[in-house]
Scaffold this motif. Structure first.
Motif, mmCIF file in Angstrom:
data_model
loop_
_atom_site.group_PDB
_atom_site.id
_atom_site.type_symbol
_atom_site.label_atom_id
_atom_site.label_comp_id
_atom_site.label_asym_id
_atom_site.label_seq_id
_atom_site.Cartn_x
_atom_site.Cartn_y
_atom_site.Cartn_z
ATOM 1 N N TRP A 385 0.827 -1.204 0.000
ATOM 2 C CA TRP A 385 0.000 0.000 0.000
ATOM 3 C C TRP A 385 0.860 1.253 0.000
ATOM 4 O O TRP A 385 0.511 2.246 -0.649
ATOM 5 N N THR A 388 1.823 1.928 -3.404
ATOM 6 C CA THR A 388 0.685 2.279 -4.259
ATOM 7 C C THR A 388 0.471 3.785 -4.309
ATOM 8 O O THR A 388 -0.029 4.308 -5.317
ATOM 9 N N TRP A 391 1.746 5.388 -7.380
ATOM 10 C CA TRP A 391 0.905 5.210 -8.567
ATOM 11 C C TRP A 391 -0.178 6.281 -8.630
ATOM 12 O O TRP A 391 -0.559 6.738 -9.726
ATOM 13 N N TYR A 430 -10.457 -0.627 -9.856
ATOM 14 C CA TYR A 430 -9.556 0.362 -10.435
ATOM 15 C C TYR A 430 -10.362 1.196 -11.436
ATOM 16 O O TYR A 430 -10.962 0.646 -12.361
ATOM 17 N N LEU A 452 -1.157 -0.582 -12.840
ATOM 18 C CA LEU A 452 -1.397 -0.821 -11.417
ATOM 19 C C LEU A 452 -2.038 -2.188 -11.202
ATOM 20 O O LEU A 452 -1.715 -2.885 -10.230
ATOM 21 N N GLU A 455 0.670 -4.589 -11.182
ATOM 22 C CA GLU A 455 1.455 -4.425 -9.959
ATOM 23 C C GLU A 455 0.823 -5.163 -8.780
ATOM 24 O O GLU A 455 1.506 -5.710 -7.914
ATOM 25 N N MET A 456 -0.502 -5.202 -8.744
ATOM 26 C CA MET A 456 -1.214 -5.830 -7.632
ATOM 27 C C MET A 456 -1.417 -7.331 -7.840
ATOM 28 O O MET A 456 -1.883 -8.022 -6.912
#
Length: 539
Positions: A385, A388, A391, A430, A452, A455-456
């Motif tokens: 997090w 994040t 981002w 998202y 993103l 990325e997750m």
């Protein structure tokens, strides 16, 4: 001729009782016509069976306005977007039946559109111009009939959630419905995909509270729950819109809501322990009492905690103090109101809004939009997090929304409806919105979402990765028109098991039973499960 219990004229008033007094023969199409690029016979068929004012073609003066009136995404309003050869603006059930029969007879597929949101626009556009299609538009079938005594309502698929909530509140302050937050979301699509909102921890999905429906099947028959059978009734309550037929109306079980509910919106910036709060929220929100819903919205460098509590401010403050003291919620943070006022609060972010705002369907697309979704089964570590936030500072950044599950959701079996994500901690969404035209602008925002999302990937559900079918995402895969039955099913499993997990095969089996010729088809509809594939998979 096939015999089916049906309604000969399904007027907007939805006289349910009259349905059971009308039993007649309905002409059916036993086989689907071969694909054809000659659309004239289809259009002639529509002209022969429908009033002229119900059919719009590209030659019609109002075609563009009718097409765009339900579009919420400017991405799909371009000259290059393949559009329908006809739009049937249905005002009664027979219009839908004739459109289906004409399409099946002349090899033109039809796509239903309830008039709300459609993340990938599959209810009104195609990825390829090679296969002509038509749209059956349902916004005129939007009546809501509330029966306070039985705590039920019949609602047309063309209604919006706002119209449904408005009608319920006008009949009773003590009844509500566990649907989504957005008032312009179409009821038909929402229920077809499962549908969740701020009451899901107390009352489950919207589709969990559907107790009957009226559908036009691939043969043009009008069927209620008893006539369609429990397999099809199971499939339409979460299997995604457009695969099994055109649902005209739904009978809903309404839920009781208290006279007073409480809301709060608390902001915690990144530099005020937001990362630690998000990390802790993952453990707290899914196990809170069922009367509490606590979601998080991340945008820029801010974490916004939003709560709905089915009770008074004192009760919510006590719960937060006991279960989530780190948030430092104070009694002055919360506002007491009625349930319908809370609907307006979360839809429009404010108090004192008039109920009539719920009736605004919107008139034209105003922004570009892209979304993706994940499911989270184990808390994501704090360091993820923390990274994040960077981002959310990028050019083209959008926002994240996290909706917790738990409560009632965990008490329903994942196979009870097609919606399988009952055991997850929360849904992660998202979103990207932008207002400038241009390929470069679109690529920037869509690239942010995809980046993103990648990325997750290590931290979300796996085998298969989960996604919510009402947040359609063509990045997951699409059907091809030239697929045969076995290859088509195998290819569709890539995206289908992401949405439906183990329920996907059962959905395909229902499809093979009720629409074996795959008449209701778009780029992400359920394909029929062929006997050949079943032999390969189980032999």
């Amino acid at each position: 001729m096939a015999i089916a219990r049906s309604r000969s004229s399904f007027a907007l008033s939805l006289h349910v009782a009259a349905f059971f007094a009308i039993v007649h023969h309905v002409a059916s199409v036993t086989t689907a016509a071969a694909p054809s690029t000659d659309t004239a016979p289809f259009l002639d068929c529509l002209a022969a069976h429908l009033p002229s004012g119900a059919v719009y073609t590209p030659a019609s003066q109002s075609y563009t306005s009718v097409l765009e009136c339900s579009i919420k995404n400017l991405l799909f309003v371009t000259p290059a977007t393949p559009t329908p050869i006809a739009i049937v603006a249905a005002t009664r059930a027979s219009h839908v039946q004739h459109a289906v029969r004409c399409g099946a007879r002349h090899g033109v597929r039809v796509r239903p559109r309830s008039g709300g949101h459609d993340y990938e626009g599959l209810s009104y556009r195609s990825l390829s111009a090679a296969r002509p299609f038509a749209v059956v538009d349902l916004p005129a079938l939007r009546a809501v009939r509330v029966d306070v005594r039985s705590e039920t309502a019949w609602v047309g698929s063309g209604a919006t959630l706002g119209e449904l909530y408005y009608a319920i509140a006008n009949h009773s302050a003590g009844l509500g419905f566990p649907g989504g937050v957005g008032p312009t979301v179409g009821v038909g699509g929402h229920l077809s995909g499962g549908g969740f909102g701020l009451l899901l921890r107390k009352h489950g999905l919207a589709a969990d509270n559907v107790i009957d429906a009226i559908i036009v099947d691939a043969k043009g028959r009008l069927l209620d729950r008893a006539a369609m059978g429990e397999d099809l009734f199971w499939a339409i309550r979460g299997g995604g819109g457009g695969s099994f037929g055109i649902v005209l109306s739904w009978k809903l079980r309404l839920v009781r809501v208290p006279a007073t509910v409480t809301v709060f919106t608390i902001h915690r910036p990144r530099n005020q322990s937001a990362t630690a709060l998000i990390t802790r929220w993952q453990q707290v929100a899914p196990v809170l009492p069922r009367d509490v819903f606590l979601r998080v919205v991340l945008q820029n460098q801010d974490a916004q905690f939003e709560s709905l509590y089915l009770g008074t401010c004192a009760g919510l403050a006590a719960t937060m103090s006991r279960s989530f003291p780190e948030l430092s919620m104070k009694p002055e943070d919360c506002i007491e109101m009625s349930w319908i006022q809370s609907v307006l609060y979360f839809a429009f972010y404010g108090t004192g809004k008039p109920m009539e705002l719920l009736l605004d369907r919107g008139t034209k697309p105003e922004r570009y939009f892209k979304a993706k979704s994940d499911y989270v089964t184990e808390p994501i570590p704090g360091h993820v997090w923390e990274s994040t936030w960077s981002w959310l500072l990028k050019d083209g950044a959008g926002l994240l929304i996290m909706d917790p599950y738990g409560g009632r959701m965990r008490r329903v079996a994942p196979s009870a409806t097609p919606f399988p994500h009952r055991r997850e901690l929360y849904n992660l969404q998202y979103y990207g919105f932008w207002f400038k035209n241009g390929t470069e602008e679109s690529e920037k925002h869509i690239g942010w979402i995809r980046g993103l999302h990648r990325e997750m990937e290590p931290y979300v559900s796996k085998n298969p990765t989960g996604a919510y079918v009402n947040y359609r995402d063509l990045d997951l895969g699409v059907n091809d028109d030239d697929d045969n039955a076995v290859n088509g099913y195998e290819k569709a499993r890539v995206w289908g098991e992401t949405y439906f997990k183990a329920n996907f095969e059962r959905l395909a089996a229902v499809k093979a039973k009720v629409d074996p010729h795959d008449f209701f088809r778009n780029e992400q509809t359920i394909p029929p499960l062929s006997s050949s594939w079943k032999g390969l998979s189980h032999g």
